[in-house]
Design a protein around this motif. Structure first.
Motif, PDB file in Angstrom:
ATOM      1  N   ASP A 190       0.963 -10.161  -4.087  1.00  0.00           N
ATOM      2  CA  ASP A 190       1.378  -9.255  -5.150  1.00  0.00           C
ATOM      3  C   ASP A 190       1.378  -7.801  -4.670  1.00  0.00           C
ATOM      4  N   ALA A 191       0.326  -7.413  -3.957  1.00  0.00           N
ATOM      5  CA  ALA A 191       0.241  -6.048  -3.443  1.00  0.00           C
ATOM      6  C   ALA A 191       1.380  -5.779  -2.453  1.00  0.00           C
ATOM      7  N   LYS A 192       1.657  -6.734  -1.597  1.00  0.00           N
ATOM      8  CA  LYS A 192       2.731  -6.566  -0.619  1.00  0.00           C
ATOM      9  C   LYS A 192       4.079  -6.399  -1.323  1.00  0.00           C
ATOM     10  N   SER A 193       4.332  -7.206  -2.344  1.00  0.00           N
ATOM     11  CA  SER A 193       5.609  -7.093  -3.050  1.00  0.00           C
ATOM     12  C   SER A 193       5.709  -5.764  -3.793  1.00  0.00           C
ATOM     13  N   VAL A 194       4.611  -5.278  -4.372  1.00  0.00           N
ATOM     14  CA  VAL A 194       4.628  -3.980  -5.047  1.00  0.00           C
ATOM     15  C   VAL A 194       4.897  -2.866  -4.030  1.00  0.00           C
ATOM     16  N   HIS A 195       4.247  -2.936  -2.875  1.00  0.00           N
ATOM     17  CA  HIS A 195       4.482  -1.935  -1.830  1.00  0.00           C
ATOM     18  C   HIS A 195       5.945  -1.922  -1.388  1.00  0.00           C
ATOM     19  N   LEU A 196       6.517  -3.097  -1.211  1.00  0.00           N
ATOM     20  CA  LEU A 196       7.914  -3.171  -0.794  1.00  0.00           C
ATOM     21  C   LEU A 196       8.854  -2.611  -1.860  1.00  0.00           C
TER      22      LEU A 196
ATOM     23  N   ARG B 122      10.047  11.859  -0.211  1.00  0.00           N
ATOM     24  CA  ARG B 122       9.548  11.925   1.168  1.00  0.00           C
ATOM     25  C   ARG B 122       9.439  10.519   1.739  1.00  0.00           C
ATOM     26  N   ASN B 123      10.275  10.234   2.718  1.00  0.00           N
ATOM     27  CA  ASN B 123      10.278   8.912   3.335  1.00  0.00           C
ATOM     28  C   ASN B 123       8.992   8.614   4.093  1.00  0.00           C
ATOM     29  N   LYS B 124       8.213   9.647   4.393  1.00  0.00           N
ATOM     30  CA  LYS B 124       6.954   9.381   5.090  1.00  0.00           C
ATOM     31  C   LYS B 124       5.932   8.680   4.180  1.00  0.00           C
ATOM     32  N   LEU B 125       6.249   8.612   2.879  1.00  0.00           N
ATOM     33  CA  LEU B 125       5.366   7.879   1.968  1.00  0.00           C
ATOM     34  C   LEU B 125       5.595   6.373   2.020  1.00  0.00           C
ATOM     35  N   VAL B 126       6.693   5.949   2.644  1.00  0.00           N
ATOM     36  CA  VAL B 126       6.949   4.519   2.814  1.00  0.00           C
ATOM     37  C   VAL B 126       5.858   3.961   3.723  1.00  0.00           C
ATOM     38  N   SER B 127       5.316   2.816   3.367  1.00  0.00           N
ATOM     39  CA  SER B 127       4.231   2.163   4.119  1.00  0.00           C
ATOM     40  C   SER B 127       2.980   3.036   4.183  1.00  0.00           C
ATOM     41  N   LEU B 128       2.729   3.752   3.127  1.00  0.00           N
ATOM     42  CA  LEU B 128       1.562   4.621   3.049  1.00  0.00           C
ATOM     43  C   LEU B 128       0.255   3.848   3.192  1.00  0.00           C
ATOM     44  N   GLN B 129       0.269   2.585   2.784  1.00  0.00           N
ATOM     45  CA  GLN B 129      -0.946   1.770   2.845  1.00  0.00           C
ATOM     46  C   GLN B 129      -1.462   1.595   4.272  1.00  0.00           C
ATOM     47  N   GLU B 130      -0.630   1.894   5.261  1.00  0.00           N
ATOM     48  CA  GLU B 130      -1.043   1.753   6.657  1.00  0.00           C
ATOM     49  C   GLU B 130      -1.566   3.064   7.236  1.00  0.00           C
ATOM     50  N   SER B 131      -1.609   4.125   6.434  1.00  0.00           N
ATOM     51  CA  SER B 131      -2.068   5.432   6.883  1.00  0.00           C
ATOM     52  C   SER B 131      -3.585   5.449   7.034  1.00  0.00           C
ATOM     53  N   SER B 132      -4.061   6.419   7.818  1.00  0.00           N
ATOM     54  CA  SER B 132      -5.505   6.580   7.998  1.00  0.00           C
ATOM     55  C   SER B 132      -6.113   7.167   6.723  1.00  0.00           C
ATOM     56  N   ASP B 133      -7.409   7.043   6.605  1.00  0.00           N
ATOM     57  CA  ASP B 133      -8.102   7.609   5.445  1.00  0.00           C
ATOM     58  C   ASP B 133      -7.928   9.125   5.412  1.00  0.00           C
ATOM     59  N   GLU B 134      -7.910   9.749   6.574  1.00  0.00           N
ATOM     60  CA  GLU B 134      -7.727  11.201   6.645  1.00  0.00           C
ATOM     61  C   GLU B 134      -6.353  11.600   6.101  1.00  0.00           C
ATOM     62  N   ASP B 135      -5.318  10.870   6.494  1.00  0.00           N
ATOM     63  CA  ASP B 135      -3.968  11.154   5.991  1.00  0.00           C
ATOM     64  C   ASP B 135      -3.879  10.937   4.489  1.00  0.00           C
ATOM     65  N   LEU B 136      -4.521   9.881   4.000  1.00  0.00           N
ATOM     66  CA  LEU B 136      -4.524   9.616   2.557  1.00  0.00           C
ATOM     67  C   LEU B 136      -5.239  10.730   1.795  1.00  0.00           C
ATOM     68  N   ASN B 137      -6.347  11.220   2.353  1.00  0.00           N
ATOM     69  CA  ASN B 137      -7.078  12.311   1.700  1.00  0.00           C
ATOM     70  C   ASN B 137      -6.245  13.586   1.648  1.00  0.00           C
ATOM     71  N   LYS B 138      -5.507  13.890   2.726  1.00  0.00           N
ATOM     72  CA  LYS B 138      -4.638  15.072   2.747  1.00  0.00           C
ATOM     73  C   LYS B 138      -3.550  14.943   1.678  1.00  0.00           C
ATOM     74  N   LEU B 139      -2.957  13.763   1.586  1.00  0.00           N
ATOM     75  CA  LEU B 139      -1.911  13.540   0.599  1.00  0.00           C
ATOM     76  C   LEU B 139      -2.474  13.644  -0.817  1.00  0.00           C
TER      77      LEU B 139
END
Length: 134
Positions: free
Chosen positions: A71-77, A90-107
């Motif tokens: 379910d999570a994978k389908s929602v992400h897609l 911002r296309n850099k938000l695509v596949s955000l779930q694979e970002s580091s914790d530091e990148d997520l905190n900045k966002l």
């Protein structure tokens, strides 16, 4: 093998997540509790419910995790497709779930600033662009 498990997990989650299954579980627990006096609340009597619930819980963890992962994978897609399709997103938000914790905190900090800014601005329908956010 994974397709067989996927189909089994999906069908099981539908059946096991129903009100009828919950009612059946309640009836099983009630039946077990009512037999307590007959078996003098023995260790074996307690072991039956403990073992049964442990086995069911152990197996359900895998079914639930599989279903939630899918379910999570389908929602992400779906969200990735929306981000890709919306002009100015911002296309850099695509596949955000694979970002580091530091990148997520900045966002998260960026979006916190956006929320604060939105509260201060009049509601004229203007949305900040990706360039304004960076």
């Amino acid at each position: 093998m994974s397709d067989v498990f996927r189909v089994f997990a999906r069908k099981s989650s539908v059946v096991l997540g129903s009100a009828w299954t919950f009612a059946a579980a309640i009836l099983i627990v009630m039946a077990w509790a009512l037999t307590g006096p007959r078996f003098h609340y023995s260790d074996t009597w307690q072991l039956i419910i403990n073992t049964g619930t442990t086995i069911v819980t152990f197996l359900m963890v895998f079914l639930i995790q599989n279903t939630q992962n899918r379910d999570a994978k389908s929602v992400h897609l779906k969200l990735d497709e929306i981000i890709r399709a919306v002009k100015g997103a911002r296309n850099k938000l695509v596949s955000l779930q694979e970002s580091s914790d530091e990148d997520l905190n900045k966002l998260e900090q960026q979006f916190t600033r956006i929320r604060k800014k939105a509260k201060q601005e009049p509601e004229d329908g203007h949305r900040a662009t990706a360039a304004e956010l960076d």
